[in-house]
Design a protein around this motif. Structure first.
Motif, PDB file in Angstrom:
ATOM      1  N   TYR A 286      -3.142   7.269   7.670  1.00 25.84           N
ATOM      2  CA  TYR A 286      -3.223   6.225   8.708  1.00 25.84           C
ATOM      3  C   TYR A 286      -1.909   5.467   8.866  1.00 25.84           C
ATOM      4  O   TYR A 286      -1.695   4.755   9.830  1.00 25.84           O
ATOM      5  CB  TYR A 286      -4.303   5.207   8.363  1.00 25.84           C
ATOM      6  CG  TYR A 286      -5.683   5.807   8.268  1.00 25.84           C
ATOM      7  CD1 TYR A 286      -6.312   6.302   9.408  1.00 25.84           C
ATOM      8  CD2 TYR A 286      -6.348   5.891   7.045  1.00 25.84           C
ATOM      9  CE1 TYR A 286      -7.572   6.874   9.326  1.00 25.84           C
ATOM     10  CE2 TYR A 286      -7.606   6.453   6.953  1.00 25.84           C
ATOM     11  CZ  TYR A 286      -8.213   6.948   8.091  1.00 25.84           C
ATOM     12  OH  TYR A 286      -9.444   7.500   8.007  1.00 25.84           O
ATOM     13  N   GLY A 287      -1.049   5.576   7.871  1.00 26.80           N
ATOM     14  CA  GLY A 287       0.153   4.732   7.843  1.00 26.80           C
ATOM     15  C   GLY A 287       1.047   4.948   9.046  1.00 26.80           C
ATOM     16  O   GLY A 287       1.264   6.091   9.468  1.00 26.80           O
TER      17      GLY A 287
ATOM     18  N   CYS B 139       0.871  -1.173   0.000  1.00 20.51           N
ATOM     19  CA  CYS B 139       0.000   0.000   0.000  1.00 20.51           C
ATOM     20  C   CYS B 139       0.907   1.222   0.000  1.00 20.51           C
ATOM     21  O   CYS B 139       2.129   1.101   0.061  1.00 20.51           O
ATOM     22  CB  CYS B 139      -0.894  -0.004   1.229  1.00 20.51           C
ATOM     23  SG  CYS B 139       0.009   0.391   2.719  1.00 20.51           S
ATOM     24  N   VAL B 140       0.326   2.403  -0.012  1.00 20.26           N
ATOM     25  CA  VAL B 140       1.143   3.602  -0.162  1.00 20.26           C
ATOM     26  C   VAL B 140       1.868   3.979   1.133  1.00 20.26           C
ATOM     27  O   VAL B 140       2.899   4.638   1.123  1.00 20.26           O
ATOM     28  CB  VAL B 140       0.248   4.735  -0.715  1.00 20.26           C
ATOM     29  CG1 VAL B 140      -0.676   5.259   0.355  1.00 20.26           C
ATOM     30  CG2 VAL B 140       1.083   5.842  -1.302  1.00 20.26           C
ATOM     31  N   GLY B 141       1.332   3.463   2.258  1.00 16.53           N
ATOM     32  CA  GLY B 141       2.044   3.587   3.530  1.00 16.53           C
ATOM     33  C   GLY B 141       2.198   4.998   4.055  1.00 16.53           C
ATOM     34  O   GLY B 141       1.549   5.941   3.595  1.00 16.53           O
TER      35      GLY B 141
ATOM     36  N   ARG C 112      -5.109  -1.501   8.751  1.00 11.83           N
ATOM     37  CA  ARG C 112      -6.245  -1.477   7.812  1.00 11.83           C
ATOM     38  C   ARG C 112      -5.983  -2.432   6.658  1.00 11.83           C
ATOM     39  O   ARG C 112      -6.879  -2.809   5.926  1.00 11.83           O
ATOM     40  CB  ARG C 112      -6.489  -0.065   7.319  1.00 11.83           C
ATOM     41  CG  ARG C 112      -7.186   0.776   8.370  1.00 11.83           C
ATOM     42  CD  ARG C 112      -7.309   2.224   7.947  1.00 11.83           C
ATOM     43  NE  ARG C 112      -8.014   2.987   8.970  1.00 11.83           N
ATOM     44  CZ  ARG C 112      -7.468   3.377  10.108  1.00 11.83           C
ATOM     45  NH1 ARG C 112      -6.216   3.089  10.348  1.00 11.83           N
ATOM     46  NH2 ARG C 112      -8.174   4.020  11.003  1.00 11.83           N
ATOM     47  N   GLU C 113      -4.741  -2.752   6.428  1.00 12.28           N
ATOM     48  CA  GLU C 113      -4.368  -3.885   5.584  1.00 12.28           C
ATOM     49  C   GLU C 113      -4.791  -3.738   4.122  1.00 12.28           C
ATOM     50  O   GLU C 113      -5.329  -4.676   3.525  1.00 12.28           O
ATOM     51  CB  GLU C 113      -5.020  -5.158   6.168  1.00 12.28           C
ATOM     52  CG  GLU C 113      -4.080  -6.244   6.583  1.00 12.28           C
ATOM     53  CD  GLU C 113      -3.418  -6.959   5.429  1.00 12.28           C
ATOM     54  OE1 GLU C 113      -2.613  -6.327   4.711  1.00 12.28           O
ATOM     55  OE2 GLU C 113      -3.694  -8.151   5.261  1.00 12.28           O
ATOM     56  N   CYS C 114      -4.550  -2.591   3.544  1.00 11.60           N
ATOM     57  CA  CYS C 114      -4.974  -2.382   2.154  1.00 11.60           C
ATOM     58  C   CYS C 114      -4.223  -3.281   1.181  1.00 11.60           C
ATOM     59  O   CYS C 114      -4.701  -3.523   0.076  1.00 11.60           O
ATOM     60  CB  CYS C 114      -4.814  -0.923   1.773  1.00 11.60           C
ATOM     61  SG  CYS C 114      -5.873   0.136   2.764  1.00 11.60           S
TER      62      CYS C 114
ATOM     63  N   CYS D 246      -0.224   8.097   3.146  1.00 12.11           N
ATOM     64  CA  CYS D 246      -1.511   7.787   3.781  1.00 12.11           C
ATOM     65  C   CYS D 246      -1.545   8.334   5.207  1.00 12.11           C
ATOM     66  O   CYS D 246      -0.593   8.176   5.957  1.00 12.11           O
ATOM     67  CB  CYS D 246      -1.711   6.270   3.804  1.00 12.11           C
ATOM     68  SG  CYS D 246      -3.202   5.818   4.668  1.00 12.11           S
TER      69      CYS D 246
ATOM     70  N   SER E 209       1.622  -4.029   4.254  1.00  9.91           N
ATOM     71  CA  SER E 209       0.626  -2.978   4.524  1.00  9.91           C
ATOM     72  C   SER E 209       1.183  -2.004   5.547  1.00  9.91           C
ATOM     73  O   SER E 209       1.856  -2.423   6.498  1.00  9.91           O
ATOM     74  CB  SER E 209      -0.661  -3.584   5.087  1.00  9.91           C
ATOM     75  OG  SER E 209      -1.439  -4.121   4.057  1.00  9.91           O
ATOM     76  N   GLY E 210       0.825  -0.755   5.382  1.00 16.29           N
ATOM     77  CA  GLY E 210       1.379   0.285   6.245  1.00 16.29           C
ATOM     78  C   GLY E 210       0.671   0.459   7.573  1.00 16.29           C
ATOM     79  O   GLY E 210       1.124   1.219   8.427  1.00 16.29           O
ATOM     80  N   CYS E 211      -0.452  -0.239   7.760  1.00 15.97           N
ATOM     81  CA  CYS E 211      -1.101  -0.229   9.069  1.00 15.97           C
ATOM     82  C   CYS E 211      -2.106  -1.382   9.086  1.00 15.97           C
ATOM     83  O   CYS E 211      -2.260  -2.088   8.089  1.00 15.97           O
ATOM     84  CB  CYS E 211      -1.797   1.105   9.361  1.00 15.97           C
ATOM     85  SG  CYS E 211      -3.388   1.293   8.538  1.00 15.97           S
TER      86      CYS E 211
HETATM   87  S1  SF4 Z   1      -2.905  -0.215   4.979  1.00 18.03           S
HETATM   88 FE1  SF4 Z   1      -2.987   1.574   6.277  1.00 18.03          FE
HETATM   89  S2  SF4 Z   1      -1.240   2.764   5.601  1.00 18.03           S
HETATM   90 FE2  SF4 Z   1      -1.649   1.340   3.987  1.00 18.03          FE
HETATM   91  S3  SF4 Z   1      -3.008   2.484   2.576  1.00 18.03           S
HETATM   92 FE3  SF4 Z   1      -4.299   1.243   3.941  1.00 18.03          FE
HETATM   93  S4  SF4 Z   1      -4.837   2.686   5.563  1.00 18.03           S
HETATM   94 FE4  SF4 Z   1      -3.051   3.550   4.532  1.00 18.03          FE
END
Ligand code: SF4
Ligand code: FAD
Length: 856
Positions: free
Chosen positions: A659-660, A651-653, A693-695, A657, A689-691
């Motif tokens: 939330y990252g 993900c963009v992390g 939320r696991e995109c 992002c 994933s950067g958090c």
């Molecule tokens: S996993 Fe978290 S950090 Fe990555 S894009 Fe989704 S919300 Fe953002």
């Protein structure tokens, strides 16, 4: 399944069956009802007070180590809806009206003809002055855990009241939340129900060594304002005190029998709905199952007895012959705070005349107690602390009344002291192998008769070892013994050319430094030229060991079609071109090059699920020039053709992002560039994933990495595809270096030990000892191989070279990229149609009109 569709009752006339409680046991009952086709004959409704659909409470603690409600959910999503079962979540049943035959909730009244109570139990909280708010937390539901997490956010120390099984799990959870954890127990030892004094002492010693405070014989009198910067102070009856910031009560459970009590059903003296051997309450239309039921004054606080009750009630409701409930074995095998604990049968030696043997190893704080009958001929029970490898055989001695050996003490002595092995052959067909799903040795035999010839399909078919997983080693033994007994030699030969397993060949190649197929065949093969099985398998083994370019003369003849041309062949015989786009990150300039190349060669382009761009329709002779242009623009091979690392999705992390919490793109790039040259038994997919939320959907990958505030959680052995498997949480809060080290070790261990074409998920499912074993190999280095695994990975990484760059630099290697021998032209037989602005292969029905247009 038993579904008599000819006699399906029209929906509006079907008798109404209501299940109250959508916990583990209620859900199991519904699953079984559906399996038996009861939903055709009953209008089934389920009421659950919790807002989540049924989830795996046994593994609740994993919620703190990265799993979420969805991954803990039980059963297939959509099961209820697909079979017309109405599920009312977040709707508590407030009353049962037995006169009108209705259940009453805040939202309405619902008529029932038959009712199943599966309301479980609730945590008992002793009445202690001052226990409220964060000093009155419990550990039973996902919502409880959310409250503990919130309370822990501003806390330094947490105390659990209760040193039983669940209390120790709760203490572990507090520890994993970063708190200093303490356990306060009223009794003079831990786990007083399951362990004797010495067992409890051994466990306390091991747990204290892990940094958890253990306070025994402590009765909490009051909770008052804390001192020394803590929020609360617990005052004990002996005058001592303990400061803390939160208190979790785990002082036992009580059957949730309030509804039954209020509507006048018979209730046992110590609580619980009284049930008979059919699990029917004092009202024959109302059943009670699981932890809310009391059978002969006993309430069963484990899932296996509840499941058995659920099955027999479902069978009865479906009009099938059903067994009687005959009680349950309360033996338990657990790992608490990383310490093995087992309790079997009469662990306390309470049977008249019972005698005991004890083994104590003070060095490792291990303790074992064996309880035998007065005449020494029967094993009655056992206590194990520190080493559960003794559990399975001892349980079988107790459960199947197998005669004890002449010197029973040998059963708890360390290996090598003459302990007699209890072969699986000694067990009768009725012996239970998996108690969660009540799978006997006989059932395993039948499943093998019906064609389950590998462990994974056996598990799928019988569900054995899919509950708590404690029986996995025994199941494997039973499976292999059954195959051997029917003369099916478990032939592990790779093929007719090599009488070795892939793993053995891997070791031979490594130990003897073998770098080509002929030498391996000469030294260890059965002669011949090899076949489609052994050649690619050996190619993969050689590549994983030495990582030489796959089109080198000694290796090229071993490759299968895709590897031989370093491209995936498509249905019309053309190839796809897939450059690496590490982590899914690409510059505009490189995007333009891809567009230009695709346009020049008229390639169909598609963005893949792995975050890169595939270009389809290249003819064999075009591949070198396409790749030359791509390499000149800085691309390299994407290995889409190989059994090797494919992509690391990210993900963009944290760079973009909001939330990252970590830079997922940077980590994805690091991983992709590190493992891009790794050849393996099957393809490998990664995601970061950067958090939470696991995109990037990391939990469906072979290697999944999810950022946390403190580092990275590592998930392993998941996959999508035909039979999706959720990846399992392997380690938490790792720093970058430890994360990479664990992945190095795990992947190399997989590469060395998996069968050919075995994905990490199947490898893991067949791994003796399961995830715990894998952790002990990779994290604790129990086999002493980690340094070697790391060295091997370092060599693979160091020798990486883009296979296409290597091929383009060697005119000999390029000779193979010709569609027709001695010609450099394309295939005139290929026909295309244009669709949505691109070309695609013509279908068979389209070809005649294309040909007639061409000849017109
Ligand atoms: S996993 Fe978290 S950090 Fe990555 S894009 Fe989704 S919300 Fe953002
Ligand atoms: C942390 C933890 C670890 C555990 N570890 C193990 C283990 O290792 N091995 C083992 O065998 N067991 C273990 N257990 C016990 C196991 O989880 C239980 O035996 C099992 O969940 C019992 O299932 P049940 O359906 O009877 O009750 P539950 O799973 O508690 O389900 C009952 C459900 O009914 C709902 N309910 C209650 N009243 C109402 C109402 N009036 N209206 C609507 N809904 C209602 C509740 O909200 C709940 O969701 C563990 C339990 C916990 C909490």
């Amino acid at each position: 399944m038993n579904q008599d569709k000819t006699s399906i009752v029209p929906a509006d006339r079907r008798p109404s069956l209501i299940v109250i409680g959508n916990g583990m046991v209620g859900h199991h009952c519904v699953e079984r009802l559906i399996e038996l086709g009861a939903h055709h004959h009953h209008a089934i409704s389920v009421f659950g007070e919790e807002r989540h659909p049924a989830y795996d409470r046994v593994h609740l603690s994993e919620y703190f180590s990265g799993r979420d409600a969805a991954s803990l959910a039980l059963g297939e999503a959509g099961l209820y809806a697909d079979h017309g079962v109405a599920l009312h979540l977040g709707e508590k049943v407030e009353k049962i009206d037995r006169t009108t035959r209705e259940v009453v909730t805040s939202r309405g009244r619902y008529r029932f003809d038959q009712l199943v109570l599966a309301t479980g139990s609730y945590p008992f909280v002793p009445a202690i002055p001052g226990s409220e708010g964060d000093a009155r937390l419990v550990y039973r539901t996902l919502d409880d855990l959310d409250m503990i997490r919130a309370a822990a956010a501003n806390a330094r120390r947490g105390v659990v009241v209760g040193g039983g099984l669940l209390g120790l799990e709760a203490a572990n959870a507090l520890k994993s939340l970063g708190l200093e954890a303490h356990v306060v127990e009223f009794a003079p030892r831990l786990m007083p129900v399951q362990l004797d004094a010495e067992g409890g002492a051994a466990l306390a010693a091991r747990i204290e060594a892990l940094g958890v405070g253990v306070h025994l014989s402590k009765a909490t009198e009051a909770i008052v304002a804390g001192e020394n910067g803590h929020r609360y102070r617990m005052r004990f009856a002996d005058g001592s005190a303990l400061d803390t910031d939160l208190v979790v009560f785990s002082a036992g459970i009580r059957p949730q029998d309030a509804l039954a009590r209020d509507c006048g059903l018979e209730i046992a003296a110590r609580g619980g709905v009284v049930v008979n051997d059919h699990c029917a309450s004092s009202d024959p239309a109302i059943y009670a199952i699981g932890e809310c039921a009391s059978w002969r004054e006993r309430v069963f606080g484990l899932v296996a007895p509840g499941y058995r009750m659920a099955r027999l009630v479902a069978e009865r409701l479906a009009g099938q012959p059903s067994e009687l409930f005959t009680g349950a074995d309360m033996s338990t095998k657990l790992k608490l705070l990383g310490v093995d604990v087992g309790s079997i049968g009469d662990a306390h030696g309470a049977s008249p005349g019972a005698r005991s043997y004890r083994f104590i190893d003070e060095r490792s704080a291990s303790y074992r107690r064996l309880v035998v009958s007065e005449d020494g001929k029967r094993v009655l029970g056992a206590v194990l602390v520190g080493d559960n490898s003794f559990y399975d055989p001892l349980l079988q001695y107790v459960a199947n009344a197998i005669a004890a050996p002449l010197a029973p003490e040998a059963l708890i002595l360390p290996a090598g002291e003459g302990a007699p092995a209890l072969g699986i052959d000694a067990l009768p067909d009725s012996a239970t192998i998996c108690s969660c799903h009540n799978v006997s040795k006989g059932t395993i035999r039948e499943a093998i008769d019906q064609g389950c010839l590998d462990l994974a399909s056996l598990k799928r078919e019988t569900r054995a070892s899919t509950g708590c997983g404690g029986c996995s080693a025994l199941l494997k033994q039973a499976f292999e013994a059954e195959l051997a007994a029917r003369g099916v030699a478990v032939d592990a030969s790779l093929c007719e050319h090599f009488s070795h397993t892939r793993q053995a060949l891997f070791d031979l190649v490594r130990l003897e430094g073998i770098e080509d197929f002929d030498t391996l065949m000469r030294r260890h093969g059965n002669g011949g030229l090899g076949c489609d099985i052994c050649k690619p398998a050996v190619a993969s083994i050689l590549a994983s060991n030495w990582n030489r370019p796959i089109l080198d003369p000694a290796l090229a003849p071993l490759q299968d079609t895709n590897d031989a041309f370093m491209a995936n062949m498509q249905k019309d015989g053309t190839y796809s071109v897939v450059p690496r786009i590490a982590g899914g990150e690409i510059t505009p300039d490189k995007l333009i090059v891809l567009g230009e190349v695709a346009k020049k060669y008229d390639l169909y382009t598609k963005i893949t699920g792995g975050q890169r761009i595939d270009m389809f329709g290249a003819e064999l002779h075009q591949l070198p020039s396409i790749w030359a242009e791509l390499l000149a623009a800085g691309f390299e091979t994407g290995h889409a053709y190989g059994k090797s690392t494919r992509t690391v999705k990210s993900c963009v992390g944290s760079s973009w992002c909001r939330y990252g919490v970590q830079d997922s793109v940077a980590m994805a790039l690091r991983l992709e560039h590190r493992y891009k040259g790794l050849r393996s038994p099957h393809k490998l997919k990664f995601a970061v994933s950067g958090c939470t939320r696991e995109c990037a959907e990391a939990q469906s990958k072979d290697i999944g990495v999810i950022a946390t505030e403190r580092g990275w959680n590592l998930y392993v052995c998941g996959n999508g595809g035909m039979r999706p498997r959720h990846a399992e949480l392997f380690a938490t809060d790792l720093d970058d270096e430890t994360l990479v080290r664990y992945i190095d070790r795990l992947l190399m261990f997989y590469v060395r030990t998996a069968d050919r074409l075995q994905r990490t998920s199947v490898w893991r499912e067949n791994l003796d000892g399961g995830l715990d074993y894998l952790k002990s190999v990779v994290i604790d280095d129990c086999l002493g191989v980690c340094a070697e695994l790391e060295r091997q990975m370092a060599l693979v990484v160091e020798r990486y070279e883009c296979e296409w760059a290597n091929a383009l630099s060697d005119p000999e290697k390029l000779k193979r990229f010709r569609t027709f021998v001695n010609q450099n032209q394309g295939d005139p037989g290929l026909r295309y149609v244009r669709e949505r602005g691109q070309r695609r292969p013509a279908r068979a029905d389209e070809i005649p009109s294309i040909v007639s247009e061409e000849s017109a």
